[in-house]
Design an enzyme around this catalytic site. Sequence first.
Site, PDB file in Angstrom:
ATOM      1  N   THR A   1     -21.987  55.880   0.012  1.00 15.45           N
ATOM      2  CA  THR A   1     -20.792  55.347   0.655  1.00 15.45           C
ATOM      3  C   THR A   1     -20.646  55.902   2.057  1.00 15.45           C
ATOM      4  O   THR A   1     -21.108  57.000   2.359  1.00 15.45           O
ATOM      5  CB  THR A   1     -19.526  55.675  -0.155  1.00 15.45           C
ATOM      6  OG1 THR A   1     -18.392  55.047   0.436  1.00 15.45           O
ATOM      7  CG2 THR A   1     -19.274  57.180  -0.194  1.00 15.45           C
TER       8      THR A   1
ATOM      9  N   LYS B   1     -16.396  58.221   2.279  1.00 16.83           N
ATOM     10  CA  LYS B   1     -15.942  59.523   1.797  1.00 16.83           C
ATOM     11  C   LYS B   1     -16.342  60.598   2.817  1.00 16.83           C
ATOM     12  O   LYS B   1     -15.693  60.736   3.841  1.00 16.83           O
ATOM     13  CB  LYS B   1     -16.468  59.775   0.385  1.00 16.83           C
ATOM     14  CG  LYS B   1     -15.835  58.799  -0.619  1.00 16.83           C
ATOM     15  CD  LYS B   1     -16.290  59.021  -2.023  1.00 16.83           C
ATOM     16  CE  LYS B   1     -15.507  58.175  -3.017  1.00 16.83           C
ATOM     17  NZ  LYS B   1     -15.533  56.725  -2.768  1.00 16.83           N
TER      18      LYS B   1
ATOM     19  N   ARG C   1       0.130  53.211 -12.774  1.00 16.83           N
ATOM     20  CA  ARG C   1      -0.245  53.940 -11.556  1.00 16.83           C
ATOM     21  C   ARG C   1       0.785  53.741 -10.453  1.00 16.83           C
ATOM     22  O   ARG C   1       1.112  52.616 -10.089  1.00 16.83           O
ATOM     23  CB  ARG C   1      -1.629  53.486 -11.086  1.00 16.83           C
ATOM     24  CG  ARG C   1      -2.688  53.740 -12.142  1.00 16.83           C
ATOM     25  CD  ARG C   1      -4.084  53.561 -11.609  1.00 16.83           C
ATOM     26  NE  ARG C   1      -5.055  53.869 -12.665  1.00 16.83           N
ATOM     27  CZ  ARG C   1      -6.275  54.312 -12.457  1.00 16.83           C
ATOM     28  NH1 ARG C   1      -6.701  54.504 -11.230  1.00 16.83           N
ATOM     29  NH2 ARG C   1      -7.086  54.564 -13.460  1.00 16.83           N
TER      30      ARG C   1
END
Length: 561
Positions: free
Chosen positions: A354, A357, A119
């Site tokens: 959450t 977001k 990544r």
Amino acid sequence: MERVLNTAQKACPFLHNASAATLRNLSTKSSSGTSSSRLINKAQQCPVMGKAMAVQTSRFHTTTKVATPTPTVPRAIASNESKKAAVTPVSHNTTGNKFDYESFYNHQLEKKHKDKSYRYFNNINRLAQKFPRAHTARPEDEVTVWCANDYLGMGRSPVLIESMKRTMDRYGAGAGGTRNIAGNADLHLRLESELADLHHTEGALVFSSCYVANDATLSTLAGKLPGCVIFSDNQNHASMIQGIRHSGAQKKIFRHNDLAHLEELLQSVDVSVPKIIAFESVYSMCGSIGPIKEICELAKKYGAITFLDEVHAVGMYGPRGAGVAEHLDFELNATQPHGGNGSVMDMVDIYTGTLGKAFGVVGGYIAGSASLVDMVRSYAPGFIFTTSLPPAVVSGAMESVKYLKRSGAERTKQQLNTRVVKDRLAQLDIPVVPNPSHIVPVLLGDAEQAKLASDTLLSEFGIYVQSINYPTVAVGEERLRITPTPGHNEEMIDHLVESLEKIWSRHSFKRVKQWEAEGGRAGVGIKDASKVEPIWTDKQLRIGKVSETSTQTLASAAASV
């Protein structure tokens, strides 16, 4: 005698299940006056201890001629104790070859490079005044972000920013400690009240992130429930998987959104055994939506409780942004926004969400009954021993939740932009994984190709879309994950679609027809597949029927919001 009994209990299944009173009775003198004979007789009847004692007795008779008195504990136990006493001393030699840690690290990284799953983190700095624009390492190099989870752009909203500035001026930067020491402020309690109201529950509890909330809640709850069995969707987020592992509870994995398979697994466990069904509302990498009502019905039928992760849905769905569970009874929850109204929301036992977001800040939470919330608060190490969220963050989160309860404009425009992007890509036969949500997963099916597409978008077209590889998605299902926002305008959409078309043509990436010729993958190119309708209906978006709505009409509707 207590020490002997404790040792025996650990070694023998029979003795382990016997009460202390029973063991004391067995260890007292018999009518013949011999002590421990009844205890030994019972041990000999045990399939484990009986064999061990027979072996030890045989060894004893072949290695010694000296008569010994009758032992007071089974020989297997005495043998184990002698072995513990004869442990070989640890070597303190410091001149030998030591473990090469750096080589180990590099070997593990090389494996990631070889399978193309390494990544790379791009230097992306989002600009509050130019959302969804950002600059890269050099401030003068600006790009358009098309993959952020700040779905509604609330991270730069004055609704949050002004409140956070005022709170920081008054209370400072940090929280000052964990909630039980110095980090429990009135702001935390008020935010939890807002979240409980959002989900129609008695209580809520805020965590440092929803990863921690999922891990801490599942591990604590399943670990405490006696003999608990967890039923988990095989596409669940890593945070839930970790929580299940940490709980030590038995788990059963059901195929993604497969109600028949879930019921089959539920039938394999007695109805009296505590059970948790863990699943999501919106699965963020494919955009599919869980059958919430049907899973809740199965839970009730088989004596389970439901654990619903609404992370990618809170703020995005429902008349007040509570998520998909609220959206399923849109009109009812719009007119009666409270518990006990008979909606699907009443069927869910535990919500997780959450603040990082659609709500635009950071943090996570659970919502459920007052007793459930208090139990997790009292037992979960992930909550007890973590510094609480800073006051400014909590203040911003609270204002965002309150605002999105009232305003649906951001949700509406986001959904309209999502429809436009999906329709435009479909016209070009660029493969989008079919789904009813706000996620636009563009399939490549190869890790190297996905990274090439991502790198080209960034370097050549000024568009940032991160590639998604294993283990986030299965090998062979690598993709670009596009997330439209209310801030993306028609010009930005045109540029994205045209750029993807150029990249697909230049590198001959597979289109829908090619995937269909191969039998399809990840839902793309499946013959005779039924059309997937968006969860937001035309009526809820206040537009005409889908069949009568052109891409241009959708774009115009989005621009007018």
